[in-house]
Scaffold this motif. Sequence first.
Motif, PDB file in Angstrom:
ATOM      1  N   GLN A  15       0.851  -1.184   0.000  1.00 54.18           N
ATOM      2  CA  GLN A  15       0.000   0.000   0.000  1.00 54.18           C
ATOM      3  C   GLN A  15       0.887   1.234   0.000  1.00 54.18           C
ATOM      4  OE1 GLN A  15      -3.294  -0.430   3.069  1.00 54.18           O
ATOM      5  NE2 GLN A  15      -1.871  -2.010   3.736  1.00 54.18           N
ATOM      6  N   PRO A  16       0.384   2.367  -0.469  1.00 58.92           N
ATOM      7  CA  PRO A  16       1.186   3.592  -0.409  1.00 58.92           C
ATOM      8  C   PRO A  16       1.582   3.888   1.037  1.00 58.92           C
ATOM      9  CG  PRO A  16      -0.825   3.933  -1.683  1.00 58.92           C
ATOM     10  CD  PRO A  16      -0.947   2.579  -1.037  1.00 58.92           C
ATOM     11  N   TYR A  17       2.816   4.348   1.244  1.00 56.67           N
ATOM     12  CA  TYR A  17       3.291   4.655   2.592  1.00 56.67           C
ATOM     13  C   TYR A  17       2.859   6.070   2.962  1.00 56.67           C
ATOM     14  CZ  TYR A  17       6.403   4.252   6.651  1.00 56.67           C
ATOM     15  OH  TYR A  17       6.929   4.176   7.919  1.00 56.67           O
ATOM     16  N   THR A  18       1.602   6.177   3.400  1.00 56.44           N
ATOM     17  CA  THR A  18       1.024   7.471   3.770  1.00 56.44           C
ATOM     18  C   THR A  18       0.490   7.401   5.202  1.00 56.44           C
ATOM     19  OG1 THR A  18      -1.188   6.844   3.031  1.00 56.44           O
ATOM     20  CG2 THR A  18       0.274   7.854   1.372  1.00 56.44           C
ATOM     21  N   MET A  19       0.248   8.557   5.790  1.00 56.07           N
ATOM     22  CA  MET A  19      -0.305   8.600   7.144  1.00 56.07           C
ATOM     23  C   MET A  19      -1.685   7.946   7.198  1.00 56.07           C
ATOM     24  SD  MET A  19       1.944   9.730   9.179  1.00 56.07           S
ATOM     25  CE  MET A  19       1.260  10.412  10.676  1.00 56.07           C
ATOM     26  N   GLU A  20      -2.461   8.064   6.125  1.00 55.89           N
ATOM     27  CA  GLU A  20      -3.795   7.450   6.088  1.00 55.89           C
ATOM     28  C   GLU A  20      -3.684   5.926   6.166  1.00 55.89           C
ATOM     29  OE1 GLU A  20      -3.742  11.413   4.707  1.00 55.89           O
ATOM     30  OE2 GLU A  20      -2.754   9.746   3.715  1.00 55.89           O
ATOM     31  N   VAL A  21      -2.749   5.353   5.420  1.00 54.13           N
ATOM     32  CA  VAL A  21      -2.555   3.899   5.451  1.00 54.13           C
ATOM     33  C   VAL A  21      -2.024   3.478   6.820  1.00 54.13           C
ATOM     34  CG1 VAL A  21      -1.150   2.019   4.500  1.00 54.13           C
ATOM     35  CG2 VAL A  21      -2.311   3.614   2.960  1.00 54.13           C
ATOM     36  N   VAL A  22      -1.058   4.235   7.331  1.00 53.46           N
ATOM     37  CA  VAL A  22      -0.467   3.929   8.638  1.00 53.46           C
ATOM     38  C   VAL A  22      -1.527   3.941   9.744  1.00 53.46           C
ATOM     39  CG1 VAL A  22       1.107   4.845  10.404  1.00 53.46           C
ATOM     40  CG2 VAL A  22       1.860   4.673   8.020  1.00 53.46           C
ATOM     41  N   ALA A  23      -2.499   4.856   9.641  1.00 54.50           N
ATOM     42  CA  ALA A  23      -3.560   4.937  10.652  1.00 54.50           C
ATOM     43  C   ALA A  23      -4.351   3.633  10.730  1.00 54.50           C
ATOM     44  CB  ALA A  23      -4.493   6.105  10.338  1.00 54.50           C
ATOM     45  N   GLY A  24      -4.350   2.846   9.649  1.00 53.22           N
ATOM     46  CA  GLY A  24      -5.062   1.579   9.644  1.00 53.22           C
ATOM     47  C   GLY A  24      -4.234   0.397  10.093  1.00 53.22           C
ATOM     48  N   ALA A  25      -2.959   0.631  10.393  1.00 52.26           N
ATOM     49  CA  ALA A  25      -2.099  -0.462  10.865  1.00 52.26           C
ATOM     50  C   ALA A  25      -2.457  -0.807  12.307  1.00 52.26           C
ATOM     51  CB  ALA A  25      -0.625  -0.054  10.763  1.00 52.26           C
ATOM     52  N   PRO A  26      -2.294  -2.054  12.686  1.00 54.71           N
ATOM     53  CA  PRO A  26      -2.630  -2.446  14.057  1.00 54.71           C
ATOM     54  C   PRO A  26      -1.599  -1.925  15.059  1.00 54.71           C
ATOM     55  CG  PRO A  26      -1.682  -4.299  12.880  1.00 54.71           C
ATOM     56  CD  PRO A  26      -1.838  -3.183  11.877  1.00 54.71           C
ATOM     57  N   ALA A  27      -2.052  -1.687  16.279  1.00 51.80           N
ATOM     58  CA  ALA A  27      -1.140  -1.308  17.369  1.00 51.80           C
ATOM     59  C   ALA A  27      -0.682  -2.602  18.038  1.00 51.80           C
ATOM     60  CB  ALA A  27      -1.847  -0.388  18.348  1.00 51.80           C
ATOM     61  N   ALA A  28      -0.032  -3.446  17.259  1.00 52.80           N
ATOM     62  CA  ALA A  28       0.364  -4.786  17.702  1.00 52.80           C
ATOM     63  C   ALA A  28       1.808  -5.050  17.279  1.00 52.80           C
ATOM     64  CB  ALA A  28      -0.564  -5.818  17.046  1.00 52.80           C
ATOM     65  N   PRO A  29       2.469  -6.033  17.897  1.00 53.22           N
ATOM     66  CA  PRO A  29       3.836  -6.365  17.481  1.00 53.22           C
ATOM     67  C   PRO A  29       3.852  -6.921  16.067  1.00 53.22           C
ATOM     68  CG  PRO A  29       3.175  -7.688  19.415  1.00 53.22           C
ATOM     69  CD  PRO A  29       1.997  -6.873  18.994  1.00 53.22           C
ATOM     70  N   GLY A  30       4.932  -6.610  15.348  1.00 56.08           N
ATOM     71  CA  GLY A  30       5.025  -7.144  14.002  1.00 56.08           C
ATOM     72  C   GLY A  30       6.271  -6.688  13.277  1.00 56.08           C
ATOM     73  N   VAL A  31       6.294  -7.047  12.010  1.00 55.19           N
ATOM     74  CA  VAL A  31       7.391  -6.715  11.107  1.00 55.19           C
ATOM     75  C   VAL A  31       6.823  -5.864   9.995  1.00 55.19           C
ATOM     76  CG1 VAL A  31       9.097  -7.686   9.506  1.00 55.19           C
ATOM     77  CG2 VAL A  31       8.587  -8.857  11.652  1.00 55.19           C
ATOM     78  N   HIS A  32       7.583  -4.836   9.589  1.00 56.21           N
ATOM     79  CA  HIS A  32       7.139  -3.972   8.495  1.00 56.21           C
ATOM     80  C   HIS A  32       8.218  -3.887   7.430  1.00 56.21           C
ATOM     81  CE1 HIS A  32       9.084  -1.451  11.538  1.00 56.21           C
ATOM     82  NE2 HIS A  32       9.448  -0.636  10.564  1.00 56.21           N
ATOM     83  N   LEU A  33       7.765  -3.676   6.206  1.00 59.59           N
ATOM     84  CA  LEU A  33       8.643  -3.602   5.047  1.00 59.59           C
ATOM     85  C   LEU A  33       8.376  -2.301   4.313  1.00 59.59           C
ATOM     86  CD1 LEU A  33       7.636  -7.050   3.506  1.00 59.59           C
ATOM     87  CD2 LEU A  33       9.515  -6.658   5.104  1.00 59.59           C
TER      88      LEU A  33
END
Length: 126
Positions: A15-33
């Motif tokens: 997905q585009p790396y934007t604040m809108e997309v980031v707002a939908g990311a979980p507040a959980a442990p994980g790995v990001h690319l």
Amino acid sequence: MLDTEDLLAGFTPAQPYTMEVVAGAPAAPGVHLVLDGGVVVYVGYTGNLRARLRQHLTGNRDSSVLHDQVGQLLDTPGQAATRDDIAGWLGRREVRWQETDNPEGTKEALVLALRPRFNRQVPRSR
């Protein structure tokens, strides 16, 4: 041998790396690319995906290896890249993530396999 798509099978679609997309990311442990033209250029892990992805976009060179590495790429002689320059570059890239209970181990395996451009050091194989 596994190809990149097999390695990333459990991750969200790019997905585009934007604040809108980031707002939908979980507040959980994980790995990001972070991807540039479909190529993984950075692998990170965190205890809170949403907060860390936001920090990469809004942070500074002291708070984020990715921010610092992109800044070094964008710096020109006599002119350091600004926070906005770095956020703009990241905003033209894509992001994927995966929730996991073992983010550190998952990141290490991906860095060894993919050797992303913006990861400072590649962990030693065991």
